[in-house]
Design a protein around this motif. Structure first.
Motif, PDB file in Angstrom:
ATOM      1  N   GLU A   9       0.827  -1.260   0.110  1.00 15.88           N
ATOM      2  CA  GLU A   9       0.013  -0.051   0.008  1.00 15.88           C
ATOM      3  C   GLU A   9       0.869   1.200  -0.144  1.00 15.88           C
ATOM      4  OE1 GLU A   9      -3.862   2.086   2.436  1.00 15.88           O
ATOM      5  OE2 GLU A   9      -2.796   0.252   3.191  1.00 15.88           O
ATOM      6  N   LYS A  10       1.881   1.199   0.885  1.00 18.72           N
ATOM      7  CA  LYS A  10       2.885   2.307   0.916  1.00 18.72           C
ATOM      8  C   LYS A  10       3.589   2.567  -0.300  1.00 18.72           C
ATOM      9  CE  LYS A  10       6.388   4.403   3.740  1.00 18.72           C
ATOM     10  NZ  LYS A  10       7.263   4.431   4.836  1.00 18.72           N
ATOM     11  N   ALA A  11       3.949   1.586  -0.913  1.00 23.73           N
ATOM     12  CA  ALA A  11       4.905   1.788  -2.437  1.00 23.73           C
ATOM     13  C   ALA A  11       3.897   2.116  -3.425  1.00 23.73           C
ATOM     14  CB  ALA A  11       5.388   0.480  -2.728  1.00 23.73           C
ATOM     15  N   LEU A  12       2.469   1.645  -3.666  1.00 26.45           N
ATOM     16  CA  LEU A  12       1.761   2.074  -4.650  1.00 26.45           C
ATOM     17  C   LEU A  12       1.370   3.685  -4.361  1.00 26.45           C
ATOM     18  CD1 LEU A  12      -0.503  -1.283  -5.006  1.00 26.45           C
ATOM     19  CD2 LEU A  12       1.281  -0.183  -6.527  1.00 26.45           C
ATOM     20  N   ASN A  13       1.042   3.825  -3.149  1.00 26.99           N
ATOM     21  CA  ASN A  13       0.724   5.288  -2.838  1.00 26.99           C
ATOM     22  C   ASN A  13       1.726   6.298  -3.144  1.00 26.99           C
ATOM     23  OD1 ASN A  13      -2.089   5.098  -2.139  1.00 26.99           O
ATOM     24  ND2 ASN A  13      -1.481   4.450  -0.215  1.00 26.99           N
ATOM     25  N   SER A  14       2.882   5.804  -2.734  1.00 28.76           N
ATOM     26  CA  SER A  14       4.296   6.680  -3.046  1.00 28.76           C
ATOM     27  C   SER A  14       4.221   6.982  -4.427  1.00 28.76           C
ATOM     28  CB  SER A  14       5.562   5.904  -2.397  1.00 28.76           C
ATOM     29  OG  SER A  14       6.471   6.815  -2.797  1.00 28.76           O
ATOM     30  N   GLU A  24      -7.311  11.703  -8.809  1.00 35.35           N
ATOM     31  CA  GLU A  24      -8.198  11.499  -7.516  1.00 35.35           C
ATOM     32  C   GLU A  24      -8.454   9.944  -7.601  1.00 35.35           C
ATOM     33  OE1 GLU A  24     -11.299  14.611  -6.929  1.00 35.35           O
ATOM     34  OE2 GLU A  24     -11.157  14.589  -9.092  1.00 35.35           O
ATOM     35  N   TYR A  25      -8.163   9.387  -6.470  1.00 37.92           N
ATOM     36  CA  TYR A  25      -8.668   7.940  -6.065  1.00 37.92           C
ATOM     37  C   TYR A  25      -8.792   7.933  -4.634  1.00 37.92           C
ATOM     38  CZ  TYR A  25      -3.761   7.100  -4.714  1.00 37.92           C
ATOM     39  OH  TYR A  25      -2.566   7.324  -3.970  1.00 37.92           O
ATOM     40  N   ASN A  26      -9.524   6.571  -4.353  1.00 37.38           N
ATOM     41  CA  ASN A  26      -9.403   6.263  -2.867  1.00 37.38           C
ATOM     42  C   ASN A  26      -9.463   4.784  -2.954  1.00 37.38           C
ATOM     43  OD1 ASN A  26     -12.166   5.663  -3.441  1.00 37.38           O
ATOM     44  ND2 ASN A  26     -13.215   7.076  -2.128  1.00 37.38           N
ATOM     45  N   GLN A  27      -9.291   3.904  -3.764  1.00 37.66           N
ATOM     46  CA  GLN A  27      -9.118   2.402  -3.833  1.00 37.66           C
ATOM     47  C   GLN A  27      -8.201   2.138  -4.886  1.00 37.66           C
ATOM     48  OE1 GLN A  27     -12.177  -0.074  -5.663  1.00 37.66           O
ATOM     49  NE2 GLN A  27     -12.531  -0.517  -3.536  1.00 37.66           N
ATOM     50  N   ILE A  28      -7.344   1.306  -4.401  1.00 37.16           N
ATOM     51  CA  ILE A  28      -6.308   0.572  -5.461  1.00 37.16           C
ATOM     52  C   ILE A  28      -6.938  -0.874  -5.421  1.00 37.16           C
ATOM     53  CG2 ILE A  28      -4.076   0.075  -6.018  1.00 37.16           C
ATOM     54  CD1 ILE A  28      -3.389   2.508  -4.111  1.00 37.16           C
ATOM     55  N   LEU A  29      -6.949  -1.311  -6.784  1.00 35.94           N
ATOM     56  CA  LEU A  29      -7.533  -2.706  -6.999  1.00 35.94           C
ATOM     57  C   LEU A  29      -6.306  -3.401  -7.707  1.00 35.94           C
ATOM     58  CD1 LEU A  29      -9.794  -4.753  -7.008  1.00 35.94           C
ATOM     59  CD2 LEU A  29     -10.201  -4.023  -9.152  1.00 35.94           C
ATOM     60  N   THR A  97      -0.161 -15.716 -20.756  1.00 39.84           N
ATOM     61  CA  THR A  97       0.331 -16.838 -20.086  1.00 39.84           C
ATOM     62  C   THR A  97       1.130 -16.149 -18.749  1.00 39.84           C
ATOM     63  OG1 THR A  97       2.359 -17.043 -21.564  1.00 39.84           O
ATOM     64  CG2 THR A  97       0.279 -18.413 -22.125  1.00 39.84           C
ATOM     65  N   GLY A  98       1.384 -16.951 -17.803  1.00 40.90           N
ATOM     66  CA  GLY A  98       2.116 -16.495 -16.613  1.00 40.90           C
ATOM     67  C   GLY A  98       1.362 -15.881 -15.674  1.00 40.90           C
ATOM     68  N   ASP A  99       2.045 -15.400 -14.597  1.00 38.37           N
ATOM     69  CA  ASP A  99       1.355 -14.609 -13.575  1.00 38.37           C
ATOM     70  C   ASP A  99       1.308 -13.200 -13.985  1.00 38.37           C
ATOM     71  OD1 ASP A  99       0.860 -16.819 -12.024  1.00 38.37           O
ATOM     72  OD2 ASP A  99       2.692 -16.822 -10.989  1.00 38.37           O
ATOM     73  N   ARG A 100       0.133 -12.483 -13.986  1.00 36.51           N
ATOM     74  CA  ARG A 100      -0.035 -11.373 -14.388  1.00 36.51           C
ATOM     75  C   ARG A 100      -0.893 -10.470 -13.101  1.00 36.51           C
ATOM     76  NH1 ARG A 100      -4.446  -8.465 -16.553  1.00 36.51           N
ATOM     77  NH2 ARG A 100      -4.263  -6.726 -18.254  1.00 36.51           N
ATOM     78  N   TYR A 101      -0.258  -9.288 -12.534  1.00 33.08           N
ATOM     79  CA  TYR A 101      -1.008  -8.659 -11.617  1.00 33.08           C
ATOM     80  C   TYR A 101      -1.194  -7.238 -12.610  1.00 33.08           C
ATOM     81  CZ  TYR A 101       1.017 -11.771  -8.140  1.00 33.08           C
ATOM     82  OH  TYR A 101       1.358 -12.795  -7.460  1.00 33.08           O
ATOM     83  N   SER A 102      -2.556  -6.786 -12.363  1.00 35.17           N
ATOM     84  CA  SER A 102      -2.858  -5.657 -12.635  1.00 35.17           C
ATOM     85  C   SER A 102      -3.238  -4.566 -11.684  1.00 35.17           C
ATOM     86  CB  SER A 102      -4.332  -5.622 -13.781  1.00 35.17           C
ATOM     87  OG  SER A 102      -5.406  -6.022 -13.200  1.00 35.17           O
ATOM     88  N   VAL A 103      -2.871  -3.401 -11.714  1.00 45.54           N
ATOM     89  CA  VAL A 103      -3.051  -2.395 -10.587  1.00 45.54           C
ATOM     90  C   VAL A 103      -3.950  -1.255 -11.069  1.00 45.54           C
ATOM     91  CG1 VAL A 103      -2.094  -0.672  -9.106  1.00 45.54           C
ATOM     92  CG2 VAL A 103      -1.067  -2.919  -9.481  1.00 45.54           C
ATOM     93  N   ILE A 104      -4.993  -0.805 -10.775  1.00 44.49           N
ATOM     94  CA  ILE A 104      -5.804   0.154 -11.106  1.00 44.49           C
ATOM     95  C   ILE A 104      -6.534   0.709  -9.980  1.00 44.49           C
ATOM     96  CG2 ILE A 104      -7.665  -1.228 -11.162  1.00 44.49           C
ATOM     97  CD1 ILE A 104      -8.561   0.136 -13.687  1.00 44.49           C
ATOM     98  N   THR A 105      -6.592   2.059 -10.333  1.00 49.03           N
ATOM     99  CA  THR A 105      -7.117   3.041  -9.452  1.00 49.03           C
ATOM    100  C   THR A 105      -8.795   3.287  -9.361  1.00 49.03           C
ATOM    101  OG1 THR A 105      -6.522   5.096 -10.556  1.00 49.03           O
ATOM    102  CG2 THR A 105      -5.018   4.155  -8.938  1.00 49.03           C
ATOM    103  N   THR A 116      -9.612  12.914  -2.326  1.00 48.70           N
ATOM    104  CA  THR A 116      -9.613  12.079  -0.962  1.00 48.70           C
ATOM    105  C   THR A 116      -8.183  11.202  -1.214  1.00 48.70           C
ATOM    106  OG1 THR A 116     -12.004  12.083  -0.573  1.00 48.70           O
ATOM    107  CG2 THR A 116     -10.952  10.057   0.216  1.00 48.70           C
ATOM    108  N   LYS A 117      -7.510  11.127  -0.520  1.00 47.20           N
ATOM    109  CA  LYS A 117      -6.396  10.435  -0.626  1.00 47.20           C
ATOM    110  C   LYS A 117      -6.036   9.459   0.593  1.00 47.20           C
ATOM    111  CE  LYS A 117      -4.579  12.118  -4.217  1.00 47.20           C
ATOM    112  NZ  LYS A 117      -3.290  12.288  -5.084  1.00 47.20           N
ATOM    113  N   ILE A 118      -7.212   8.766   0.587  1.00 49.94           N
ATOM    114  CA  ILE A 118      -7.235   7.516   1.695  1.00 49.94           C
ATOM    115  C   ILE A 118      -7.492   6.146   1.190  1.00 49.94           C
ATOM    116  CG2 ILE A 118      -8.199   6.840   3.972  1.00 49.94           C
ATOM    117  CD1 ILE A 118      -9.198   9.543   4.386  1.00 49.94           C
ATOM    118  N   PRO A 119      -6.534   5.930   0.340  1.00 50.20           N
ATOM    119  CA  PRO A 119      -6.501   4.921  -0.471  1.00 50.20           C
ATOM    120  C   PRO A 119      -6.887   3.300   0.159  1.00 50.20           C
ATOM    121  CG  PRO A 119      -5.006   5.957  -1.409  1.00 50.20           C
ATOM    122  CD  PRO A 119      -5.252   6.320   0.031  1.00 50.20           C
ATOM    123  N   ARG A 120      -7.607   2.412  -0.391  1.00 49.47           N
ATOM    124  CA  ARG A 120      -7.842   1.134   0.276  1.00 49.47           C
ATOM    125  C   ARG A 120      -7.416   0.194  -0.745  1.00 49.47           C
ATOM    126  NH1 ARG A 120     -13.647   0.358   2.487  1.00 49.47           N
ATOM    127  NH2 ARG A 120     -12.555  -1.256   3.642  1.00 49.47           N
TER     128      ARG A 120
END
Length: 132
Positions: A9-14, A24-29, A97-105, A116-120
């Motif tokens: 969480e700290k790394a993504l927010n940074s 603008e975001y308050n959630q990271i998926l 193929t393989g392990d894929r992680y997607s990150v979206i706000t 609001t910057k209180i991401p979950r």
């Protein structure tokens, strides 16, 4: 609030706050190996999301579609962040193929307010979902 992944969480927010300070975001998926058919993210309050992928995978590009759901473009997201209109643009994911992680706000309706910057983070796999 239960925080099972404080370092992530700290790394993504940074990263987001450094490179996209006006986003603008308050959630990271974070999705692990989840495939999504054509859709719009209609519950996002703003029409602007940061999206990128990491992991040891091949393929898995995001496909942007027009209103008729015809393919416009496929974009490689592996270590390649994009901002896109996820609320009003149809999009899907190509196979991989393989392990894929997607990150979206998101700025979700339930907790949304301007600047609001209180991401979950929601970590999701095909069988386990956690809010923390």
């Amino acid at each position: 609030r239960l925080n099972l992944y404080p370092i992530l969480e700290k790394a993504l927010n940074s990263y987001i706050n450094t490179h996209y300070p006006d986003l603008e975001y308050n959630q990271i998926l974070v999705n692990k190996n989840n495939w999504f058919d054509i859709h719009k993210d209609k519950n996002n309050k703003v029409d602007n999301a940061l999206l990128f992928c990491i992991g040891d995978f091949e393929g898995g590009r995001i496909v942007l579609h027009n209103e008729d759901k015809a393919k416009i473009v496929a974009i490689d997201l592996k270590y390649n962040p994009i901002l896109f209109a996820n609320k009003t643009t149809y999009h899907s994911v190509e196979p991989w193929t393989g392990d894929r992680y997607s990150v979206i706000t998101y700025l979700i309706w339930k907790n949304a307010s301007r600047n609001t910057k209180i991401p979950r983070i929601l970590m999701e796999t095909t069988s386990i979902s956690r809010f923390f």
